[in-house]
Design a protein around this motif. Structure first.
Motif, PDB file in Angstrom:
ATOM      1  N   ASP A 135     -22.812  79.484 -33.756  1.00  0.00           N
ATOM      2  CA  ASP A 135     -23.830  80.511 -34.017  1.00  0.00           C
ATOM      3  C   ASP A 135     -25.105  79.933 -34.643  1.00  0.00           C
ATOM      4  N   GLU A 167     -23.822  88.969 -24.330  1.00  0.00           N
ATOM      5  CA  GLU A 167     -25.212  89.387 -24.466  1.00  0.00           C
ATOM      6  C   GLU A 167     -25.919  88.562 -25.538  1.00  0.00           C
ATOM      7  N   TYR A 168     -25.300  88.470 -26.717  1.00  0.00           N
ATOM      8  CA  TYR A 168     -25.892  87.724 -27.819  1.00  0.00           C
ATOM      9  C   TYR A 168     -26.030  86.243 -27.455  1.00  0.00           C
ATOM     10  N   MET A 174     -26.589  84.943 -24.642  1.00  0.00           N
ATOM     11  CA  MET A 174     -27.737  84.677 -23.773  1.00  0.00           C
ATOM     12  C   MET A 174     -28.946  84.323 -24.642  1.00  0.00           C
ATOM     13  N   GLY A 175     -29.121  85.059 -25.726  1.00  0.00           N
ATOM     14  CA  GLY A 175     -30.230  84.789 -26.634  1.00  0.00           C
ATOM     15  C   GLY A 175     -30.034  83.490 -27.409  1.00  0.00           C
ATOM     16  N   LEU A 176     -28.796  83.260 -27.836  1.00  0.00           N
ATOM     17  CA  LEU A 176     -28.500  82.059 -28.627  1.00  0.00           C
ATOM     18  C   LEU A 176     -28.697  80.791 -27.785  1.00  0.00           C
ATOM     19  N   ASP A 214     -30.696  80.397 -25.299  1.00  0.00           N
ATOM     20  CA  ASP A 214     -32.139  80.192 -25.149  1.00  0.00           C
ATOM     21  C   ASP A 214     -32.713  79.536 -26.406  1.00  0.00           C
ATOM     22  N   ARG A 215     -32.231  80.000 -27.563  1.00  0.00           N
ATOM     23  CA  ARG A 215     -32.699  79.417 -28.833  1.00  0.00           C
ATOM     24  C   ARG A 215     -32.363  77.935 -28.915  1.00  0.00           C
ATOM     25  N   ARG A 255     -34.686  75.938 -26.672  1.00  0.00           N
ATOM     26  CA  ARG A 255     -36.036  75.854 -27.228  1.00  0.00           C
ATOM     27  C   ARG A 255     -36.086  74.945 -28.458  1.00  0.00           C
ATOM     28  N   ARG A 303     -37.711  73.033 -18.329  1.00  0.00           N
ATOM     29  CA  ARG A 303     -37.651  74.480 -18.260  1.00  0.00           C
ATOM     30  C   ARG A 303     -36.394  74.952 -18.997  1.00  0.00           C
ATOM     31  N   PRO A 304     -36.566  75.745 -20.065  1.00  0.00           N
ATOM     32  CA  PRO A 304     -35.372  76.213 -20.773  1.00  0.00           C
ATOM     33  C   PRO A 304     -34.680  77.323 -19.975  1.00  0.00           C
ATOM     34  N   VAL A 305     -33.383  77.192 -19.792  1.00  0.00           N
ATOM     35  CA  VAL A 305     -32.591  78.248 -19.141  1.00  0.00           C
ATOM     36  C   VAL A 305     -31.335  78.462 -19.969  1.00  0.00           C
ATOM     37  N   SER A 306     -31.121  79.697 -20.386  1.00  0.00           N
ATOM     38  CA  SER A 306     -29.896  79.988 -21.134  1.00  0.00           C
ATOM     39  C   SER A 306     -28.794  80.397 -20.183  1.00  0.00           C
ATOM     40  N   TYR A 307     -27.649  79.733 -20.308  1.00  0.00           N
ATOM     41  CA  TYR A 307     -26.463  80.141 -19.565  1.00  0.00           C
ATOM     42  C   TYR A 307     -25.486  80.864 -20.484  1.00  0.00           C
ATOM     43  N   LYS A 320     -22.670  82.081 -22.552  1.00  0.00           N
ATOM     44  CA  LYS A 320     -21.309  81.544 -22.510  1.00  0.00           C
ATOM     45  C   LYS A 320     -20.752  81.658 -21.104  1.00  0.00           C
TER      46      LYS A 320
END
Lengths: 255, 462
Positions: free
Chosen positions: A152, A196-197, A199-201, A203-204, A207, A224-228, A230
């Motif tokens: 986290d 859902e959370y 996806m944001g984490l 990305d963080r 970045r 290029r940042p891409v969040s996968y 979990k």
């Protein structure tokens, strides 16, 4: 003194009389007619035709030079062809675009006319790959190492910092050897948070790594940042070592 | 100091008694507190109904298992009644009003007296009976509802009706739904028949959106994007479905017609991620999470086509899952880690007055509004290891909460049924994640899917 002048004058008169008296006395031979050539210069020759057919060829093909010259004593073409007949043709195989000059001469002068055969040179073979990057982009990217995170969290740990420092050098070299390369910097999470959370984490995390690389001078506009989140797991056991494997950033090729 | 033996015994007894009283008191307080929210949703007392299997004749005989199962599921899943166990029912089951007999003295009528159903062991308040037959090539169901506490047979019959359907399984389901609906209407409710659940399944190899009936029948693939597609959200009227898909490489939102499956225009914000959509009840706006500021995942709103985007949160934290109050449209539940760990917050629709609802312990995710606009369901790891979520419900005004699942694997993504009495959720209690439902008190737990991995259910009114 005056007698002297009188004598000389008398002598000159006598000589003049003698000369004119002689002319009439001895019949001179008939003068030769003046030579025609010397008397009226001939006109310069005329190049009626000098063409290349076709005027544009691919390298390896031929073109035919065709000429008609009138009134010339000598006709020649440069580029190693030399003296030719007043009218004729000659097949030529120029390697590159060549301008042929026909020169026609006679006593009246010389004239020239030139014709150009354009040679289309085939595109050069693909340049040999620069010897430095022996590996493909994919191989180079595969050598980049993942950086890992705490649960986290998206802060760069000490181990992640050395991993990313190593990646920074490799990335600079990759972008030098592959200037058009653009890479995906994927952020990943272990499976414990919500989809859902995470996806944001994810990305963080991507970045956070990007900022670190940017500070090391990496051109992050090529990342290029891409969040996968979990959604993509490298390891599926419910153990901390496996969770750790999944909390990462990972480089990949892609647009 | 020496104590006499009796005194010591007395002291320890007193201590023990005090402990007992204290723990009893705590247990009482706990049960009192938890039941408050459940009672608010399910009512103070649920009437008990006896629902014996109906019998059929002729061509209707083969359809009776489907008919009885449908009727039972509709009535039970409504949560309006407590369905009394069939093993307690008398041997003789009346099938029409003529079958009942006036009671004689204190004798037992073997099922033909109304009081046979109200007294132990059945102890029901209500009784639904009937039978089915073939009539002119059609299926006809005779259905009756009795108040078995009413001593007078003439007054006990609430209704007796005939239902017609085709002579096949579809007809059997249709007449059973109608009968169930008439029973539930007497109690201000209605059957969930006709409602659908959208969910994410990987059974084709990719995570795609699927739909099924509320009881798990007719599971159908909705999207064919052949890419990670997840986080469905259904508009309150059931007409629009929004979701997040990686079909273009990065997470983007798409909006579809839930009925025609046609894609609707939606322009995504320029961002590495646009996800967790939510559609407002007027179908005119969408709330979502986006990294449009290039830094963090924040809550945004826009028109239903993506135009007119407006940012609502400025925390710099990870904020996802906005859920608009379906009753008022005035406040939004969402998940944020602005306080350190993911917790559930509530804010005004314009982003103002954000306040934390969960205590800050564990991790709280997946808020979902009850149609009442006051209660929310959510997944919380409170009391468990990270990742081991249970379904909780909370009164968003008093902030009282109650736990509905207890440590059976990972329970998440709760969503309310349109009648607000049931929850659908994802649970991996049997291995892979599957879709389950339960009543809002945690009972009547049923598994709806079993093929592949299924998760993120949302319940649509149609």
């Amino acid at each position: 003194m005056r007698k002297k002048y009188v004598v000389l004058s008398l002598l000159a008169i006598a000589l003049l009389l003698f000369v004119t008296g002689c002319k009439k006395k001895i019949p001179a031979p008939a003068p030769l007619p003046p030579p025609v050539v010397a008397e009226t210069k001939p006109a310069a020759p005329t190049i009626a035709t000098f063409v290349a057919e076709p005027s544009s060829i691919d390298r390896g093909q031929s073109s035919t030079l065709r000429w008609v010259v009138e009134g010339a004593d000598e006709v020649s073409i440069n580029n190693g062809i030399g003296t030719v007949m007043a009218s004729g043709t000659r097949q030529v195989f120029p390697n590159n675009t060549t301008t042929y000059v026909l020169t026609a001469r006679n006593a009246g002068g010389s004239v020239t006319r030139s014709v150009t055969v354009n040679v289309n040179v085939p595109p050069p073979p693909a340049p040999e790959k620069p010897p430095a990057p022996v590996a493909s982009l994919q191989e180079r990217v595969n050598q980049l190492v993942d950086a890992y995170f705490d649960y986290d969290k998206f802060g760069i740990r000490l181990d992640a910092s050395s991993a990313l420092t190593q990646d920074a050098d490799a990335l600079k070299s990759i972008f030098r050897d592959f200037p058009s390369a653009s890479l995906i910097l994927g952020g990943y999470c272990d499976p414990r948070g919500s989809a859902e959370y995470n996806m944001g984490l994810g990305d963080r995390r991507a970045r956070s790594a990007m900022e670190f690389l940017s500070n090391l001078g990496v051109d992050t506009s090529k990342l290029r940042p891409v969040s996968y989140g979990k959604e993509v797991q490298t390891c599926s056991e419910a153990t901390e070592s496996c969770y750790q494997m999944n909390r990462r950033v990972h480089f990949a090729t892609g647009n | 100091m020496k104590m006499t033996k009796p005194f010591r015994v007395g002291l320890f007894s007193l201590l023990g008694l005090t402990g007992l009283v204290l723990s009893l008191g705590l247990a009482w307080a706990q049960s009192e507190r938890t039941s408050d929210i459940v009672l608010k949703i399910l009512g103070t007392s649920r009437p008990k109904i006896a629902l014996p299997d109906l019998r059929g004749t002729g061509a209707a005989l083969d359809l009776m298992p489907v008919l009885n199962q449908t009727l039972y599921t509709d009535v039970e899943m409504s949560g309006v009644f407590k369905v009394q166990p069939k093993s307690m029912y008398p041997l003789q089951v009346p099938q029409r009003r003529e079958d009942f007999r006036p009671p004689e003295g204190n004798r037992y009528g073997n099922g033909l007296y109304l009081r046979d159903w109200s007294q132990p062991p059945v102890e029901a308040n209500w009784l639904a009976v009937g039978y089915a037959a073939e009539q002119s090539g059609r299926l006809v169901l005779f259905g009756y509802l009795y108040n078995v506490n009413e001593p007078d047979l003439a007054n006990a019959e609430v209704f007796g009706k005939m239902y017609y359907g085709s002579l096949d399984d579809a007809g059997a389901r249709a007449v059973a739904h109608e009968f169930a609906n008439d029973i539930l209407k007497q109690f201000g409710s209605r059957t969930l028949a006709g409602t659908r659940i959208f969910f994410v399944s990987n059974r084709t190899g990719n995570d795609e959106i699927w739909s099924m009936n509320f009881d798990g029948t007719e599971q159908k693939q909705f999207t064919q994007l052949r890419a990670l597609t997840l986080m469905p959200a259904i508009s309150p009227d059931g007409s629009l479905l929004a979701f997040t898909t990686f079909a273009e490489g990065t997470p983007k939102i798409r909006v579809y017609s839930a009925e025609t499956q046609q894609r609707k225009p939606f322009v995504n914000a320029v961002a590495s991620m646009n996800a967790t959509p939510e559609i407002t009840r007027d179908n005119q706006h969408i709330y979502f999470s986006s990294t449009a500021d290039g830094k963090s995942t924040q809550i945004y709103t826009a028109g239903i086509n993506g135009a007119g985007m407006r940012r609502l949160t400025y925390s710099g934290a990870v904020e996802v899952s906005p859920r608009v109050n379906p009753k008022t449209g005035a406040d939004i539940l969402f998940v944020s880690d602005r306080g350190g760990t993911p917790q559930i917050y509530k804010m005004n629709a314009d982003g103002a007055n954000a306040e934390r609802l969960t205590e800050g312990t564990g991790e709280a995710h997946n808020p979902a509004w009850n149609p009442d606009g006051e209660t929310m369901a959510f997944a919380w790891s409170r009391g468990y290891e990270p990742g081991n979520y249970n379904i909780f419900i909370m009164d968003t005004i008093s902030r009282q909460y109650t736990q509905l699942t207890y440590g059976s694997g990972r329970n998440e993504n709760p969503w309310w049924s349109p009648d607000g009495r049931r929850l659908v959720f994802g649970s991996n209690r049997n291995g892979q994640s599957q879709i389950w439902t339960m009543l809002a008190d945690g009972t009547q737990v049923q598994q709806l899917t079993s093929s592949g991995r299924n998760r993120m259910p949302v319940w649509s009114v149609k």
